[in-house]
Write an enzyme that holds these catalytic residues in place. Structure first.
Site, mmCIF file in Angstrom:
data_model
loop_
_atom_site.group_PDB
_atom_site.id
_atom_site.type_symbol
_atom_site.label_atom_id
_atom_site.label_comp_id
_atom_site.label_asym_id
_atom_site.label_seq_id
_atom_site.Cartn_x
_atom_site.Cartn_y
_atom_site.Cartn_z
ATOM 1 N N TYR A 252 62.531 51.078 107.782
ATOM 2 C CA TYR A 252 62.537 52.290 107.199
ATOM 3 C C TYR A 252 61.534 53.436 108.122
ATOM 4 O O TYR A 252 61.614 54.275 108.427
ATOM 5 C CB TYR A 252 62.112 52.050 105.738
ATOM 6 C CG TYR A 252 62.443 53.413 104.797
ATOM 7 C CD1 TYR A 252 63.458 53.986 104.610
ATOM 8 C CD2 TYR A 252 61.072 53.985 104.490
ATOM 9 C CE1 TYR A 252 62.891 54.959 103.904
ATOM 10 C CE2 TYR A 252 60.506 55.167 103.635
ATOM 11 C CZ TYR A 252 61.922 55.820 103.495
ATOM 12 O OH TYR A 252 61.941 56.842 102.433
ATOM 13 N N GLU B 238 60.362 52.677 111.092
ATOM 14 C CA GLU B 238 60.351 53.183 112.381
ATOM 15 C C GLU B 238 61.515 53.938 112.524
ATOM 16 O O GLU B 238 62.199 55.114 113.890
ATOM 17 C CB GLU B 238 60.495 51.407 113.474
ATOM 18 C CG GLU B 238 59.176 50.961 113.773
ATOM 19 C CD GLU B 238 58.604 51.409 113.975
ATOM 20 O OE1 GLU B 238 58.356 52.854 114.403
ATOM 21 O OE2 GLU B 238 57.747 50.219 114.886
ATOM 22 N N LYS C 77 62.890 56.397 111.320
ATOM 23 C CA LYS C 77 61.467 57.768 110.505
ATOM 24 C C LYS C 77 61.313 58.503 111.391
ATOM 25 O O LYS C 77 60.735 59.432 111.612
ATOM 26 C CB LYS C 77 61.174 57.025 108.764
ATOM 27 C CG LYS C 77 61.796 57.641 107.814
ATOM 28 C CD LYS C 77 62.424 58.763 107.169
ATOM 29 C CE LYS C 77 63.234 58.433 106.304
ATOM 30 N NZ LYS C 77 63.995 59.899 105.596
ATOM 31 N N ARG D 39 60.785 51.086 92.468
ATOM 32 C CA ARG D 39 59.023 52.334 92.556
ATOM 33 C C ARG D 39 58.446 52.296 91.699
ATOM 34 O O ARG D 39 59.419 52.360 90.691
ATOM 35 C CB ARG D 39 60.413 53.480 93.126
ATOM 36 C CG ARG D 39 60.222 53.692 94.179
ATOM 37 C CD ARG D 39 60.741 55.097 95.404
ATOM 38 N NE ARG D 39 61.941 55.468 94.790
ATOM 39 C CZ ARG D 39 62.330 56.963 95.299
ATOM 40 N NH1 ARG D 39 62.119 57.175 96.147
ATOM 41 N NH2 ARG D 39 64.032 56.707 95.005
ATOM 42 N N VAL E 263 57.014 54.167 89.664
ATOM 43 C CA VAL E 263 56.906 55.101 88.357
ATOM 44 C C VAL E 263 58.027 54.826 87.634
ATOM 45 O O VAL E 263 57.754 54.862 86.388
ATOM 46 C CB VAL E 263 56.660 56.646 88.720
ATOM 47 C CG1 VAL E 263 56.439 57.392 87.570
ATOM 48 C CG2 VAL E 263 55.631 56.637 89.288
ATOM 49 N N GLY F 38 45.970 45.266 91.437
ATOM 50 C CA GLY F 38 46.202 46.207 90.378
ATOM 51 C C GLY F 38 45.116 47.722 91.017
ATOM 52 O O GLY F 38 45.245 48.808 90.993
ATOM 53 N N THR F 39 44.029 47.381 92.430
ATOM 54 C CA THR F 39 43.289 48.509 93.091
ATOM 55 C C THR F 39 43.900 49.080 93.917
ATOM 56 O O THR F 39 43.359 49.712 94.617
ATOM 57 C CB THR F 39 42.405 47.352 93.240
ATOM 58 O OG1 THR F 39 42.456 46.469 94.224
ATOM 59 C CG2 THR F 39 41.593 46.529 92.082
ATOM 60 N N GLN F 40 45.343 49.083 94.447
ATOM 61 C CA GLN F 40 45.820 49.936 95.376
ATOM 62 C C GLN F 40 45.881 51.087 95.145
ATOM 63 O O GLN F 40 46.246 50.788 93.698
ATOM 64 C CB GLN F 40 46.743 49.120 96.148
ATOM 65 C CG GLN F 40 48.259 49.017 95.281
ATOM 66 C CD GLN F 40 48.074 47.754 94.813
ATOM 67 O OE1 GLN F 40 46.850 46.873 93.514
ATOM 68 N NE2 GLN F 40 49.646 46.466 94.670
#
Ligand SMILES: NC(=O)c1ccc[n+]([C@@H]2O[C@H](COP(=O)([O-])OP(=O)(O)OC[C@H]3O[C@@H](n4cnc5c(N)ncnc54)[C@H](O)[C@@H]3O)[C@@H](O)[C@H]2O)c1
Length: 330
Positions: free
Chosen positions: A149, A151, A153, A190, A192, A211-213
């Site tokens: 994906y 490379e 793009k 994904r 959301v 979860g901190t990302q």
């Protein structure tokens, strides 16, 4: 007399999440829209409401094959966007970005159309600067699982700029950051859509890592507005241009907000982070602000409300279908 403000516009990947919203907007603006899609991740349901409209036409076509049509503008969105889908057939993913770009650029060159590329924040890879501005060249693993994906793009961007330099094609390259809204795929991993579906069904919410990302989330209507504004800029404005919402949230904050908004009893489950997953991603949108006089206006709670309503509706329809099947003995 011909209406000169009405353009013939090709949207590749038009039956997908972003593509279908773009088609809606272009038809509403009274353009003639030709939507092409091979339904790899897109659905007929996303565009069924447009099918009776005389200004909308659908053609099943795979963009890795050339297309001969007469159009004034092209929006090239065809490409699976979620890791689950783009890693399912990675060779096809690269082909879609690379051959697909060659085909739309060849078409744009032949018919002198303006051509827009839906590029991605993934071209920055796992960035070592924050936030990312367009002048940053990225840090991408060329042999990792995301490379088909990322490379693909990146190569597409190369092709766009070479067609401009070599053939004078009028290009517009947008680097899209995480976008959400109604018609996202319910099960594509994904963040959301995943969290909303898990919360609405009271299943545990899965967080990869601690979860901190952080991520920034742009509501689809804001994004589509920026697409149209970018397409309308003078020829000298080519991008690449970051389009997204710079407000950052941790994945933990997002999960908690969705649990509260859906009044869910879901708990949070932590799993190991997949390889090459960037820890931080935030657009610097100074260029878009200046060139498009644009910035996102939909706050996260407002966008989530519409997205939750969409998924809640979808789950209700699914449950009704299953119950009618069970009653008919099917
Ligand atoms: N949604 C995001 O947050 C996001 C972020 C960055 C970039 N993008 C880019 O925006 C574009 C649209 O993304 P989306 O979220 O709507 O994804 P999506 O998967 O919902 O839409 C992609 C569409 O392209 C179609 N498609 C795939 N391969 C094709 C092919 N070979 N020929 C014809 N059609 C093909 C799919 O069937 C689908 O309808 C993609 O190019 C994606 O890389 C999206």
């Amino acid at each position: 007399m011909k209406d000169l403000s009405r353009k013939r516009i090709l949207v590749t990947g038009g039956a997908g999440f972003l593509g279908s919203h773009l088609c809606d907007r272009l038809v509403a603006e009274k353009h003639d829209v030709l939507c092409i899609d091979n339904f790899y991740t897109g659905t007929k349901g996303n565009i069924s409401h447009l099918l009776g409209n005389s200004h909308f036409e659908f053609m099943r076509h795979d963009i890795t094959f050339p297309l001969y049509v007469e159009v004034d503008e092209i929006y090239n969105l065809a490409c699976p966007a979620s890791p689950i889908h783009y890693q399912f057939d990675p060779v096809q993913t690269t082909k879609t970005s690379v051959h697909g770009s060659i085909n739309v650029l060849g078409l744009a060159k032949r018919v002198k159309a303006k051509v827009f590329q839906a590029s991605t924040s993934e071209v920055y890879g796992d960035p070592d600067i924050h936030p990312q501005s367009e002048s940053y060249w990225g840090r991408v693993n060329p042999v990792g699982l995301r490379a088909c994906y990322d490379e693909g793009k990146r190569c597409a961007e190369t092709l766009f700029f070479d067609y401009r330099r070599q053939h004078g094609v009028n290009i517009k390259v947008a680097r899209i950051f995480n976008t959400y809204g109604p018609r996202m795929h319910p099960n594509d991993g994904r963040v959301v859509s995943n969290f909303i579906v898990q919360a609405l069904t009271d299943q545990p919410i899965t967080i990869y890592g601690d979860g901190t990302q952080t991520r920034s989330f742009c509501y689809v209507d804001d994004l589509i507005e920026a697409f149209l504004r970018l397409m309308d800029t003078p020829d000298s404005v080519t991008g690449p241009m970051n389009i997204g919402n710079p407000t950052e949230f941790t994945i933990q904050q997002l999960a908690e907000l969705i649990i509260t908004m859906t009044k869910s009893s879901s708990r949070i489950d932590y799993k190991p982070l997949p390889s090459d997953d960037p820890t931080q991603r935030q657009p610097d949108i100074a260029y878009a602000r200046e060139a498009l006089d644009w910035e996102p206006s939909v706050v996260l709670e407002e966008g989530l409300e519409k997205t939750i309503a969409h998924f809640s509706d979808l789950l209700k329809k699914k449950a009704a279908q299953e119950s009618s099947l069970a009653h008919s003995g099917g």
